[in-house]
Scaffold this active site. Structure first.
Site, PDB file in Angstrom:
ATOM      1  N   ALA A  60      39.712 -84.060 -37.875  1.00 48.96           N
ATOM      2  CA  ALA A  60      38.759 -85.076 -38.336  1.00 48.96           C
ATOM      3  C   ALA A  60      39.176 -86.521 -38.011  1.00 48.96           C
ATOM      4  CB  ALA A  60      38.515 -84.890 -39.831  1.00 48.96           C
ATOM      5  N   GLN A 217      44.045 -72.760 -33.715  1.00 49.92           N
ATOM      6  CA  GLN A 217      44.671 -74.084 -33.874  1.00 49.92           C
ATOM      7  C   GLN A 217      46.065 -73.961 -34.493  1.00 49.92           C
ATOM      8  OE1 GLN A 217      41.496 -73.425 -34.627  1.00 49.92           O
ATOM      9  NE2 GLN A 217      40.152 -75.168 -34.249  1.00 49.92           N
ATOM     10  N   ASP A 258      37.880 -81.753 -43.467  1.00 52.00           N
ATOM     11  CA  ASP A 258      36.921 -82.469 -42.612  1.00 52.00           C
ATOM     12  C   ASP A 258      35.939 -83.292 -43.416  1.00 52.00           C
ATOM     13  OD1 ASP A 258      37.896 -80.032 -41.004  1.00 52.00           O
ATOM     14  OD2 ASP A 258      37.114 -81.463 -39.550  1.00 52.00           O
TER      15      ASP A 258
HETATM   16  O1  MRU Z   1      37.676 -77.509 -35.460  1.00 49.73           O
HETATM   17  P1  MRU Z   1      38.834 -78.448 -35.658  1.00 49.73           P
HETATM   18  O2  MRU Z   1      40.061 -78.008 -34.940  1.00 49.73           O
HETATM   19  O3  MRU Z   1      38.472 -79.883 -35.375  1.00 49.73           O
HETATM   20  O4  MRU Z   1      39.148 -78.349 -37.211  1.00 49.73           O
HETATM   21  C1  MRU Z   1      40.135 -79.168 -37.753  1.00 49.73           C
HETATM   22  C2  MRU Z   1      40.388 -78.926 -39.186  1.00 49.73           C
HETATM   23  O5  MRU Z   1      39.734 -78.146 -39.833  1.00 49.73           O
HETATM   24  C3  MRU Z   1      41.458 -79.772 -39.818  1.00 49.73           C
HETATM   25  O6  MRU Z   1      42.108 -79.077 -40.834  1.00 49.73           O
HETATM   26  C4  MRU Z   1      40.805 -81.025 -40.412  1.00 49.73           C
HETATM   27  O7  MRU Z   1      40.074 -81.705 -39.422  1.00 49.73           O
HETATM   28  C5  MRU Z   1      41.785 -81.937 -40.995  1.00 49.73           C
HETATM   29  S1  MRU Z   1      42.700 -82.754 -39.717  1.00 49.73           S
HETATM   30  C6  MRU Z   1      43.779 -83.837 -40.306  1.00 49.73           C
END
Ligand code: MRU
Length: 366
Positions: A60, A217, A258
């Site tokens: 995010a 991830q 997010d």
């Molecule tokens: O789909 P992504 O990889 O963008 O999802 C990211 C997440 O869910 C993270 O946990 C969230 O953005 C927090 S990042 C500091």
């Protein structure tokens, strides 16, 4: 990287930068990790949009920083000196970038902040407004660094309280909410990096990373960056987290988010709510790490957060030599889920750790 300093580690994995010539946004292409650390330059609005959509840049806060830089770089190429014409071009690019992903509120927060800067500077020459937009994007980046450092300090306080002499502290995390997801320290991983800055060794703490199906991830990014930083790290499939908890290996859970709704419900990577439910069963503290840019007081509850649905091929094909599901089968592929606020022990923000009733304590983000 074990022998290098934590600052050298950050230098290697800082994910989003404005190029020195201010003509591109330079990102680590996260789709290539962990095999290759390759920086790519995004020069057009289409390249910025595609990089966000395809998760070349993700997480995010990093999406917010990338969109702000992307907007500054691309509107700098608008040719009209007339404010109304410039603003029309600005709005078109802003709305286009906002359509890249729907769930992380930081994207809209950063783009709206850029628009506010334009509107409050409307009496200045367009050339000057363009300069102010670069300054604003750089401010968004440097504020994120300071904010996530504060989150790290508050989270480290919790780690110190739970650490037992002679025993590593077990932390579980889901997805990637580390350096790669932010301007520097991460959110969920900020406490771990802060612990290293305070002199803990990489073996005082043991981070268990959920693999994080379907886009991995955890396996590709979290396991990569933590091991680069010299932190003891174990990777497990998402369905193995329960066993680790039962075995008593997990003292604390840190996740990112997010979007935090006004009642404290949070959206985070698909699978997070399951981790929270397990944590409650095993009595393990479950903390959400969130900069105030991720708090959205205009969204009343998790039910109001738009959940991104992604391409079925990410589940059936992406990581396999050949398709691993029957052709034509219906596939459910939400990118995020909602963790109900009742399951959250606390929300760690840059201003302190918030507890229930979140509908009151989250007001600090206003
Ligand atoms: O789909 P992504 O990889 O963008 O999802 C990211 C997440 O869910 C993270 O946990 C969230 O953005 C927090 S990042 C500091």
């Amino acid at each position: 990287m074990i022998n290098n300093s934590i600052e050298e580690f950050f230098e290697q994995v800082i994910t989003v930068k404005l190029s020195p010539q201010r003509d591109s946004v330079d990102i680590i292409d996260q789709t290539l990790l962990p095999g290759k650390i390759k920086r790519i330059s995004l020069r057009t609005k289409e390249e910025v949009w595609e990089a966000i959509k395809k998760l070349r840049v993700r997480g995010a806060p990093a999406i917010g920083v990338c969109a702000a830089f992307g907007l500054a770089v691309t509107v700098n190429g608008l040719t009209s000196d007339d404010f109304e014409a410039f603003f029309a071009g600005f709005k078109e690019i802003k709305d286009y970038l906002a359509s890249s992903r729907p769930t992380a509120v930081n994207l809209f927060w950063a783009l709206n902040r850029m628009e506010k800067k334009v509107l409050e500077s409307k009496d200045l020459p367009v050339a000057q407004i363009k300069e102010l937009l670069f300054d604003e994007a750089l401010a968004i980046q440097s504020e994120d660094i300071a904010i996530s450092h504060n989150i790290g300090e508050f989270g480290f306080g919790l780690m110190k309280a739970l650490k037992k002499e002679g025993r590593e502290l077990g932390i579980l995390t889901h997805c990637n909410a580390g350096t790669l997801a932010t301007a520097k320290y991460g959110t969920a991983l900020a406490p771990v990096y802060t612990a290293l800055e305070h002199g803990w060794s990489g073996s005082d703490v043991h981070v268990y990373c959920d693999e994080t199906r379907p886009l991995l991830q955890g396996a590709r990014l979290t396991a990569f960056e933590l091991s680069q930083a010299g932190v003891t790290t174990t990777l497990q499939c998402d369905n193995m987290a329960s066993m680790l908890m039962k075995q008593g290996k997990i003292d604390l859970i840190f996740v990112g988010t997010d979007r935090v709704a006004a009642n404290g419900d949070i959206a985070n990577k698909i699978g997070t709510s399951g981790v929270a439910i397990l944590a409650k069963h095993y009595g393990i503290p479950f903390y959400v790490c969130a900069p105030s840019s991720t708090v959205d007081l205009d969204t009343p509850s998790g039910a109001d957060i738009p959940i991104e649905m992604r391409d079925p091929s990410e589940v059936a094909e992406l990581w396999y030599r050949e398709r691993m599901a029957p052709g034509g089968i219906d596939i459910f592929n939400p990118a995020f889920d909602i963790t109900d606020h009742e399951l959250i022990t606390g929300i760690i923000t840059e201003r302190g750790i918030l507890y229930e009733p979140f509908s009151k304590t989250l007001e600090i983000a206003r």
